[in-house]
Design a protein around this motif. Structure first.
Motif, PDB file in Angstrom:
ATOM      1  N   ARG A  51       1.577   7.024  -6.809  1.00  0.00           N
ATOM      2  CA  ARG A  51       1.117   7.686  -7.718  1.00  0.00           C
ATOM      3  C   ARG A  51       1.909   9.041  -7.330  1.00  0.00           C
ATOM      4  O   ARG A  51       1.528   9.756  -8.647  1.00  0.00           O
ATOM      5  CB  ARG A  51      -0.054   7.870  -6.730  1.00  0.00           C
ATOM      6  N   LEU A  92       2.004   1.871  -3.600  1.00  0.00           N
ATOM      7  CA  LEU A  92       1.450   2.219  -4.454  1.00  0.00           C
ATOM      8  C   LEU A  92       1.118   3.247  -4.470  1.00  0.00           C
ATOM      9  O   LEU A  92       0.724   4.625  -5.374  1.00  0.00           O
ATOM     10  CB  LEU A  92       0.435   1.449  -4.130  1.00  0.00           C
ATOM     11  N   VAL A  93       1.091   4.360  -2.949  1.00  0.00           N
ATOM     12  CA  VAL A  93       1.158   5.558  -2.643  1.00  0.00           C
ATOM     13  C   VAL A  93       2.023   6.276  -3.213  1.00  0.00           C
ATOM     14  O   VAL A  93       1.759   7.413  -4.352  1.00  0.00           O
ATOM     15  CB  VAL A  93       0.921   6.008  -1.524  1.00  0.00           C
ATOM     16  N   VAL A  96      -4.267   0.249  -9.101  1.00  0.00           N
ATOM     17  CA  VAL A  96      -4.319  -0.370  -8.101  1.00  0.00           C
ATOM     18  C   VAL A  96      -5.554  -1.285  -7.085  1.00  0.00           C
ATOM     19  O   VAL A  96      -5.202  -2.033  -6.839  1.00  0.00           O
ATOM     20  CB  VAL A  96      -4.623   1.047  -6.480  1.00  0.00           C
ATOM     21  N   ARG A  97      -6.957  -1.047  -7.605  1.00  0.00           N
ATOM     22  CA  ARG A  97      -7.894  -1.395  -7.125  1.00  0.00           C
ATOM     23  C   ARG A  97      -8.161  -3.235  -8.133  1.00  0.00           C
ATOM     24  O   ARG A  97      -8.302  -4.061  -7.308  1.00  0.00           O
ATOM     25  CB  ARG A  97      -8.805  -1.132  -8.270  1.00  0.00           C
ATOM     26  N   LEU A 116      -4.181   5.002 -12.995  1.00  0.00           N
ATOM     27  CA  LEU A 116      -3.375   4.384 -11.875  1.00  0.00           C
ATOM     28  C   LEU A 116      -4.006   3.942 -10.529  1.00  0.00           C
ATOM     29  O   LEU A 116      -3.951   3.014  -9.914  1.00  0.00           O
ATOM     30  CB  LEU A 116      -2.169   5.146 -10.628  1.00  0.00           C
ATOM     31  N   ILE A 117      -4.870   4.297  -9.990  1.00  0.00           N
ATOM     32  CA  ILE A 117      -6.560   3.837  -9.274  1.00  0.00           C
ATOM     33  C   ILE A 117      -7.064   2.843  -9.970  1.00  0.00           C
ATOM     34  O   ILE A 117      -6.831   2.589  -8.570  1.00  0.00           O
ATOM     35  CB  ILE A 117      -7.559   5.350  -9.467  1.00  0.00           C
ATOM     36  N   MET A 124      -3.977  -4.638  -6.097  1.00  0.00           N
ATOM     37  CA  MET A 124      -3.975  -3.930  -4.621  1.00  0.00           C
ATOM     38  C   MET A 124      -4.066  -5.825  -3.710  1.00  0.00           C
ATOM     39  O   MET A 124      -5.853  -6.142  -3.399  1.00  0.00           O
ATOM     40  CB  MET A 124      -5.311  -3.654  -3.908  1.00  0.00           C
ATOM     41  N   PRO A 130       0.950  -1.327  -0.318  1.00  0.00           N
ATOM     42  CA  PRO A 130       0.220  -0.068   0.170  1.00  0.00           C
ATOM     43  C   PRO A 130       0.814   1.187  -0.088  1.00  0.00           C
ATOM     44  O   PRO A 130       0.109   2.145  -0.227  1.00  0.00           O
ATOM     45  CB  PRO A 130      -0.742  -0.044   1.681  1.00  0.00           C
ATOM     46  N   ARG A 143      -6.769  -1.340   0.219  1.00  0.00           N
ATOM     47  CA  ARG A 143      -7.337  -0.871  -1.158  1.00  0.00           C
ATOM     48  C   ARG A 143      -7.480   1.057  -1.024  1.00  0.00           C
ATOM     49  O   ARG A 143      -6.825   1.763  -1.577  1.00  0.00           O
ATOM     50  CB  ARG A 143      -7.600  -1.388  -2.472  1.00  0.00           C
ATOM     51  N   ALA A 199      -4.075   2.572  -0.800  1.00  0.00           N
ATOM     52  CA  ALA A 199      -3.697   2.733  -1.376  1.00  0.00           C
ATOM     53  C   ALA A 199      -3.816   3.878  -2.160  1.00  0.00           C
ATOM     54  O   ALA A 199      -3.049   4.664  -3.209  1.00  0.00           O
ATOM     55  CB  ALA A 199      -2.979   2.131  -2.228  1.00  0.00           C
TER      56      ALA A 199
END
Length: 261
Positions: A187, A183-184, A247-248, A243-244, A251, A180, A258, A261
């Motif tokens: 982005r 991934l932050v 992640v979904r 990117l969102i 993740m 997580p 999720r 992230a």
């Protein structure tokens, strides 16, 4: 089956309506001369300029250069940030030795290094990549370090009970736990690289969307200038949206992870 309210929230119709309202007010304010600036075009003129750069094919090559450069810079920044961040977070002596350097270097604006990159590497893609990597590596580096530091100590204890080596603990415990946080950072890093690449195209390398923005300004074509500005905004929005969604899709874990992230 989704209700109208659910679809409205999912598509953010209220936000889209606000954008349309702003465009309408802009159009009327300029057309009725409520707001008067020498180089403020009407949205219809911006749309015409956008049609011009799409029609002559120049936008495709410009976008291609910007996306290619930003993509290379993002991959390098992510690789360096995740690798170095994991090392700094796990190994205390490395953290001690690099702490002051990280704090000093990340405070240097990437824009201030563009003249240096131009002198050393010339007006080339390499110059753009170097300054973009420098700017983009810090979000992912700091996010990774923070993620390593917040790992539950019991997970490390489990690794010791199972007699896992350092490499196995890193691959099976550390990396999955900090996904997580990574991934932050990803982005933030990707968008940062895109912004810096566009600025570098204006200042260093006469290519891409940034150079097109600069040329539109110098040729006193506000319709094209605003059209390219709209393109950059849409580009950043679509990259962030991708990117969102990514992640979904990738993740692991719960909905709470999720959301983090």
């Amino acid at each position: 089956m989704r209700t109208l309210r659910q679809w409205s929230v999912r598509l953010n119709l209220a936000g889209g309506g606000l954008v349309l309202l702003i465009v309408l007010v802009w159009q009327l304010a300029v057309a009725w001369k409520i707001v008067e600036f020498d180089y403020l075009p009407k949205p219809t003129e911006v749309a015409s300029g956008l049609g011009e750069i799409v029609g002559d094919g120049s936008l495709v090559s410009q976008l291609g250069h910007t996306l290619y450069t930003a993509g290379i810079a993002s991959l390098l920044a992510i690789g360096i940030g995740v690798g170095l961040g994991t090392l700094v977070g796990l190994v205390r002596p490395v953290e001690v030795m690099t702490g002051a350097s990280v704090d000093f270097l990340r405070s240097i604006p990437a824009v201030s290094l563009m003249p240096v990159a131009l002198l050393l590497l010339g007006p080339a893609v390499e110059s753009e990549v170097v300054v973009a990597v420098f700017a983009g590596v810090w979000p992912i580096l700091l996010s990774t370090i923070a993620g390593v530091r917040t790992i539950n100590p019991r997970l490390h204890e489990v690794g010791k009970v199972l007699h896992l080596g350092r490499r196995e603990r890193t691959l099976k415990i550390v990396i999955p736990s900090i996904v997580p946080s990574i991934l932050v950072g990803v982005r933030l890093a990707v968008v940062t690289c895109l912004v810096v690449v566009i600025i570098a195209e204006i200042m260093i390398n006469p290519e891409g969307i940034g150079w097109a923005l600069s040329q539109a300004q110098k040729s006193l074509r506000p319709d094209l200038l605003f059209a390219y500005a709209v393109v950059t905004g849409l580009l950043g929005y679509l990259i962030n949206l991708a990117l969102i969604v990514g992640v979904r899709v990738i993740m692991p874990g719960s909905q709470e992870l999720r959301r983090q992230a």
